[in-house]
Design a protein around this motif. Structure first.
Motif, PDB file in Angstrom:
ATOM      1  N   GLN A 347       0.820  -1.205   0.000  1.00  0.00           N
ATOM      2  CA  GLN A 347       0.000   0.000   0.000  1.00  0.00           C
ATOM      3  C   GLN A 347       0.861   1.265   0.000  1.00  0.00           C
ATOM      4  N   ALA A 348       2.052   1.161   0.590  1.00  0.00           N
ATOM      5  CA  ALA A 348       2.938   2.337   0.675  1.00  0.00           C
ATOM      6  C   ALA A 348       3.730   2.557  -0.602  1.00  0.00           C
ATOM      7  N   ALA A 349       3.891   1.507  -1.404  1.00  0.00           N
ATOM      8  CA  ALA A 349       4.756   1.601  -2.582  1.00  0.00           C
ATOM      9  C   ALA A 349       4.134   2.471  -3.661  1.00  0.00           C
ATOM     10  N   VAL A 350       5.004   3.157  -4.378  1.00  0.00           N
ATOM     11  CA  VAL A 350       4.585   3.990  -5.512  1.00  0.00           C
ATOM     12  C   VAL A 350       5.464   3.618  -6.704  1.00  0.00           C
ATOM     13  N   GLY A 351       4.836   3.294  -7.842  1.00  0.00           N
ATOM     14  CA  GLY A 351       5.611   2.893  -9.011  1.00  0.00           C
ATOM     15  C   GLY A 351       6.163   1.487  -8.840  1.00  0.00           C
ATOM     16  N   GLN A 352       7.243   1.174  -9.570  1.00  0.00           N
ATOM     17  CA  GLN A 352       7.835  -0.164  -9.507  1.00  0.00           C
ATOM     18  C   GLN A 352       8.725  -0.290  -8.280  1.00  0.00           C
ATOM     19  N   ASP A 353       8.538  -1.393  -7.574  1.00  0.00           N
ATOM     20  CA  ASP A 353       9.261  -1.592  -6.315  1.00  0.00           C
ATOM     21  C   ASP A 353       9.438  -3.098  -6.120  1.00  0.00           C
ATOM     22  N   GLU A 354      10.570  -3.628  -6.570  1.00  0.00           N
ATOM     23  CA  GLU A 354      10.793  -5.079  -6.514  1.00  0.00           C
ATOM     24  C   GLU A 354      10.856  -5.582  -5.076  1.00  0.00           C
ATOM     25  N   GLU A 355      11.387  -4.780  -4.175  1.00  0.00           N
ATOM     26  CA  GLU A 355      11.456  -5.235  -2.783  1.00  0.00           C
ATOM     27  C   GLU A 355      10.053  -5.470  -2.229  1.00  0.00           C
ATOM     28  N   GLY A 358       8.450  -8.499  -3.968  1.00  0.00           N
ATOM     29  CA  GLY A 358       8.942  -9.762  -3.420  1.00  0.00           C
ATOM     30  C   GLY A 358       8.311 -10.079  -2.080  1.00  0.00           C
ATOM     31  N   GLU A 359       8.192  -9.064  -1.234  1.00  0.00           N
ATOM     32  CA  GLU A 359       7.545  -9.271   0.067  1.00  0.00           C
ATOM     33  C   GLU A 359       6.088  -9.722  -0.130  1.00  0.00           C
ATOM     34  N   LEU A 360       5.410  -9.093  -1.085  1.00  0.00           N
ATOM     35  CA  LEU A 360       4.022  -9.467  -1.340  1.00  0.00           C
ATOM     36  C   LEU A 360       3.920 -10.895  -1.868  1.00  0.00           C
ATOM     37  N   GLU A 361       4.841 -11.291  -2.736  1.00  0.00           N
ATOM     38  CA  GLU A 361       4.797 -12.655  -3.263  1.00  0.00           C
ATOM     39  C   GLU A 361       5.005 -13.667  -2.141  1.00  0.00           C
ATOM     40  N   ARG A 362       5.969 -13.400  -1.289  1.00  0.00           N
ATOM     41  CA  ARG A 362       6.172 -14.309  -0.158  1.00  0.00           C
ATOM     42  C   ARG A 362       4.956 -14.298   0.772  1.00  0.00           C
ATOM     43  N   SER A 363       4.327 -13.145   0.896  1.00  0.00           N
ATOM     44  CA  SER A 363       3.113 -13.055   1.698  1.00  0.00           C
ATOM     45  C   SER A 363       1.992 -13.887   1.080  1.00  0.00           C
ATOM     46  N   ALA A 364       1.938 -13.898  -0.240  1.00  0.00           N
ATOM     47  CA  ALA A 364       0.905 -14.697  -0.915  1.00  0.00           C
ATOM     48  C   ALA A 364       1.085 -16.173  -0.622  1.00  0.00           C
ATOM     49  N   GLU A 365       2.339 -16.610  -0.541  1.00  0.00           N
ATOM     50  CA  GLU A 365       2.594 -18.012  -0.204  1.00  0.00           C
ATOM     51  C   GLU A 365       2.062 -18.307   1.197  1.00  0.00           C
ATOM     52  N   ALA A 384       2.478  -7.967  -8.895  1.00  0.00           N
ATOM     53  CA  ALA A 384       2.756  -7.830 -10.322  1.00  0.00           C
ATOM     54  C   ALA A 384       2.758  -6.362 -10.744  1.00  0.00           C
ATOM     55  N   GLU A 385       1.841  -5.567 -10.183  1.00  0.00           N
ATOM     56  CA  GLU A 385       1.797  -4.147 -10.509  1.00  0.00           C
ATOM     57  C   GLU A 385       3.093  -3.447 -10.108  1.00  0.00           C
ATOM     58  N   LEU A 386       3.710  -3.903  -9.025  1.00  0.00           N
ATOM     59  CA  LEU A 386       4.932  -3.269  -8.532  1.00  0.00           C
ATOM     60  C   LEU A 386       6.196  -3.849  -9.155  1.00  0.00           C
ATOM     61  N   THR A 387       6.056  -4.927  -9.930  1.00  0.00           N
ATOM     62  CA  THR A 387       7.226  -5.629 -10.458  1.00  0.00           C
ATOM     63  C   THR A 387       7.787  -4.920 -11.688  1.00  0.00           C
ATOM     64  N   PRO A 388       9.099  -4.692 -11.741  1.00  0.00           N
ATOM     65  CA  PRO A 388       9.710  -4.119 -12.959  1.00  0.00           C
ATOM     66  C   PRO A 388       9.555  -5.071 -14.138  1.00  0.00           C
TER      67      PRO A 388
END
Length: 933
Positions: A347-355, A358-365, A384-388
């Motif tokens: 929610q805090a991220a703006v634009g592309q933010d791989e860090e 990645g945290e969200l993907e691990r959270s999805a698991e 995916a929206e935040l992924t470069p």
């Protein structure tokens, strides 16, 4: 409660019925402030003798799996240990109390139902969920699951939700009660004492539409002038009203309130840590300053009205909200809270933010481990929206789509797959997985042909890249080819599988070898499957692969292996609570029981499959199970069979499901065949088999009836097709019989020859017996009797009592025509007895008529009443489970019911069967099994 008399009476009826043991649920729908919360509160106050469980959906947690369910069940979670092991484990894993394998959403539903039923044994329960539109999707699905199973439970469920906002709360089995604005008299009564002129009251009624909260909040405030072109939206006005009051009374605490509104966890400790990092004074939390806005019950900090929370949260600027979410992410510092931390980072991220991605993907698991496909879908989509740019973005998109499919969100899955497909750098293995996922979506809710076409181009690549990983996909392609009536799929698979060298000791490779053998058999070659492959296939552990392997084994004539794999797959899917897999698996079980003449069990499987398919958003699976119900009704000679089959045929044609059309078409053909309408029967058997066995009519047609004149129908197989289709061949023995009875010996001979070629390389005694019967029907004299004898010999090796009885009937008829009446009587008696045992009443009557035609004055016997023949499918399922020695709790876990519901049905079984103990019931089950055999 002014003006709400009818709604109050409906809710009182809900409570009264629940207290009597017949629960149910309602959803109060309406705009903000319309009085939903007031009605829920009034219902709670009227729930004398009930235990009340309460939860409130909140927007920040709308994508956190089971957040609302956790709040609802929190007061009774101490009873989880009393549930059956898998259910207790599921809820413990779900709510972070234990580690373990991911619980399927439907196992969560069953566990929730069992937990509520357990506590309702003490006193009735009222489950209240306010602002259900902000409840997370998994919670809503769980509540829908529970609501469908409350008929015999002292449990009432009452939800309140805004219309057209948040998640869909139009839940099946929960009565929808729309709330409208108050009528003028009730509105004026509400405004009494507000010192408003008549004109001011009228204007206020016009602006608010009778919304009670708006009436009270805006009374005495300056309103837009009459005749204004665009008056402010009511929700905006209410928001400004709330904020004005908060700023006037608690202006200094607004930053703290914004932090609490963004948090969602309700944890005072978490809010305190985040407040410290932002330099916000958290002192008001420990005093009574904010009591008019917040409540705290010792476990959770909650705004008194969701509109207040919404107004406070959106009063912060975008940058301020980002800072708040970053602070909250830092405040969640334990592994158990990783998913909340990741969500706040996203929610805090703006634009592309791989860090953050990645945290969200691990959270999805972690969300998947907790059984939250909807949360996993939302989290991966945000990731995916935040992924470069790169392959990770596409992988996260199709992973989100997979979670959507698991959660039954078909439309969302399609959108996510569209986005993933447009990614230029998606890895090839991911593209194969994406195509397979598209095919699954199409198979369950679209078109089988489309599913086949979607996955076909990828099968050779899947075998090259990782044949073991994609074994279910390859086997699915074969199954789709059969369902879609595309026989050339066998030739393609034979070629592709012939180019790989599977490992000799891997169960998945054994499945591929068995599939290769089937492809060879279907293309006219000797397959010779190895015994070792049969052993290895028995070591499979994945229910989907096991079901597909069982279908392959069955088509190879390995019926014992097939039944074991399919039944064990169903048990595993039930144990894991995977209701979608169970629904799909039950079709295979129902079809097998039909072939074995066990019509009651076939109906029980198919009916349960229909119910579960509806729960799992699989309309095509439901249609196929309904088609099997129609076929079962036709075989039993039920009067509704033709109408049911015609309805299913129309639905299946609209859905483009050739296999369901074949089931329904066969049902219509059998109804006509046993009734003596042989021309019509032949057209049904020939008309729903697709282009691979196109049939032409050469005879003249009666313009009045549209049916062929005379005895000859002129139906012949299309010689332009190389390979016969499975669906057509499945009905070929029926077609041969109908053509012979219609007098078209030439057409019957062509169909019989085609069927014999199709069965030449299968080791199935059952198919061999049917092929021999077809040869007998198109032969004369000693040749015919020799083929009949061979058919009876092979029937003795098979487990298909219905087809055995039909062969006995046809042989008896032939012997009677040949004036060998004494021999004919023996076979006709066997046929009549066999049909009676199976409950195929119309066929039994036909056999009795033939017996009388031999000169035997046979007494007309009443149909043999099975000891369990009066049971409903649900009662029969429970009875058979008792026969396996299962306890009520174990049966409830298998059938996705509560133990109380099992006990209710079991009492009815005892009453119908005239017994008083489980031991007597188990003896009845064994006797019934011997009777059918």
């Amino acid at each position: 409660m002014l003006g709400r008399d009818s709604e109050i009476e409906l809710l009182a009826t809900l409570l009264r019925r629940a207290a009597e043991g017949h629960g149910g649920g309602v959803v109060l729908h309406g705009e903000p402030g319309i009085g939903k919360t007031a009605l829920l509160t009034h219902t709670e106050e009227r729930a004398t003798g009930f235990r009340v469980l309460r939860a409130v959906g909140v927007a920040p947690e709308a994508d956190l799996a089971y957040a609302t369910l956790h709040e609802l069940l929190l007061p009774v979670l101490d009873s989880v240990a009393e549930l059956p092991g898998p259910q207790a484990q599921a809820l413990s894993v779900l709510f972070g109390r234990a580690h373990g394998t991911p619980p399927d959403p439907f196992l969560v539903g069953l566990s929730t139902l069992s937990l509520l039923s357990l506590r309702a044994g003490e006193r009735p329960l009222l489950c209240v969920v306010d602002d259900a539109h902000w409840a997370d999707r998994p919670t809503l699905k769980t509540l829908a699951f529970v609501a469908r199973r409350l008929d015999n439970e002292p449990i009432a469920v009452a939800l309140a939700a805004r219309a057209d906002e948040g998640h869909d709360t139009d839940l099946p089995h929960l009565r929808r009660i729309p709330l409208m604005g108050l009528k003028p008299d009730a509105a004026r009564a509400l405004l009494a004492g507000r010192r408003l002129t008549h004109g001011e009251q009228e204007q206020l009624l016009a602006v608010t539409g009778g919304n009670p909260l708006a009436l009270l909040e805006l009374a005495g405030r300056e309103l837009p002038p009459e005749g204004a072109q665009e008056p402010p939206a009511l929700t905006d006005e209410l928001g400004r009203s709330f904020l004005a009051r908060i700023r006037a009374r608690h202006g200094a605490a607004l930053p703290l309130l914004q932090l609490i509104a963004a948090d969602g966890s309700g944890s005072v400790e978490t809010v305190g840590r985040a407040a410290a990092s932002l330099g916000i004074d958290a002192g008001p939390l420990h005093r009574a300053e904010l009591d008019e806005l917040l409540t705290y019950d010792g476990t959770r900090l909650v705004f008194r009205h969701p509109l207040i929370r919404s107004a406070v949260y959106h009063s912060a600027t975008v940058n301020r909200r980002a800072a708040i979410h970053r602070a909250l992410a830092s405040a969640f510092d334990t592994d158990a809270d990783h998913h909340r931390r990741a969500w706040h980072l996203g929610q805090a991220a703006v634009g592309q933010d791989e860090e953050a991605a990645g945290e969200l993907e691990r959270s999805a698991e972690q969300a998947a481990l907790r059984g939250g496909p909807a949360a996993a879908m939302a989290t991966l989509s945000r990731a995916a929206e935040l992924t470069p740019d790169g392959p990770d973005r596409g992988r996260r998109l199709w992973s989100a789509a997979r979670a959507a499919v698991q959660g039954g969100f078909t439309a969302a899955a399609g959108e996510l797959l569209d986005r993933a497909e447009r990614e230029p750098r998606l890895a090839e293995a991911d593209r194969i997985a994406l195509a397979a996922l598209r095919a699954i979506v199409a198979e369950f809710a679209g078109s089988t042909q489309d599913a086949l076409d979607l996955v076909r181009p990828w099968i050779p690549r899947a075998l090259r890249i990782d044949r073991r990983l994609f074994t279910p996909t390859v086997a699915m392609y074969a199954d789709l080819g059969r369902r879609a009536d595309r026989p050339r799929a066998w030739a393609e698979l034979a070629r592709w599988l012939g180019e790989v060298a599977p490992d000799r000791d891997d169960p998945r490779d054994a499945v591929l070898r068995l599939l290769h053998a089937l492809c060879l058999a279907r293309t006219g070659h000797d397959p010779r499957p190895a015994a070792r492959d049969r052993e290895l296939a028995g070591e499979l552990t994945d229910p989907v692969t096991m079901t597909l392997a069982g279908a392959i084994a069955g088509q190879l004539g390995e019926h014992e292996l097939s039944r074991r794999l399919i039944r064990d797959a169903g048990r595993l899917a039930r144990a894991g609570g995977s209701l979608g897999t169970v629904a799909w698996n039950l079709e295979y079980q129902a079809a097998d029981e039909l072939a074995r003449g066990r019509f009651g069990l076939a109906e029980a499987h198919a009916e349960e499959g229909c119910q579960f398919a509806a729960d799992a958003s699989q309309p095509n699976t439901a249609c196929r199970n309904r088609a099997l119900l129609a076929l079962c009704a036709a075989l039993r000679g039920r009067p509704e069979a033709a109408e049911l089959a015609a309805d299913v045929l129309a639905e299946a044609a609209g859905r483009r499901l050739p296999d369901a059309m074949a089931y329904a078409g066969r049902a219509l053909g059998l109804v006509d065949l046993v009734a003596g309408r042989h021309h019509e029967a032949a057209h049904h058997f020939a008309g729903t088999t697709g282009p691979a066995t196109a049939l032409t009519t050469a005879s003249t047609v009666d313009p009045a009836t549209g049916r062929p004149h005379g005895a000859a129908t002129g139906l012949v197989a299309d010689p332009g097709v190389d390979l016969p289709a499975d669906l057509a061949m499945g009905m070929a023995p029926d077609l041969v019989e109908a053509l012979v009875r219609a007098g078209d010996q030439e057409g019957a001979a062509a169909a019989a020859a085609r069927y014999e070629r199709w069965t030449a390389y299968t080791g199935s005694p059952e198919l061999g017996a049917l092929a021999a019967r077809c040869r007998a029907l198109v032969s004369e004299g000693a040749d015919a009797h020799g083929h009949f004898a061979e058919a009876l010999r092979l029937h003795a090796l098979a487990d298909s009592p219905l087809e055995l009885a039909r062969t006995e009937l046809l042989l008896g008829e032939r012997l009677r025509r040949d004036r060998r009446r004494s021999e004919a009587r023996r076979h006709l008696r066997e046929a009549a007895e066999g049909f009676r045992r199976l409950g195929a009443l119309a066929w039994a009557d036909h056999a009795q008529g033939e017996l009388r035609a031999t000169g035997e004055q046979a007494r007309t016997r009443a149909p043999e009443a099975a000891a369990l023949g009066t049971l409903t499918p649900q009662e029969l399922r429970i009875t058979l489970a008792v026969g396996e020695g299962l306890t009520n709790r174990e049966i409830a876990a298998q059938l996705f019911l509560s133990p109380r519901t099992v006990d209710y049905h079991l009492r009815k079984v005892f009453q119908k069967a005239g017994i008083t103990s489980r031991a007597e019931l188990m003896r009845l089950v064994l006797a019934e099994d011997r009777r059918v055999r």
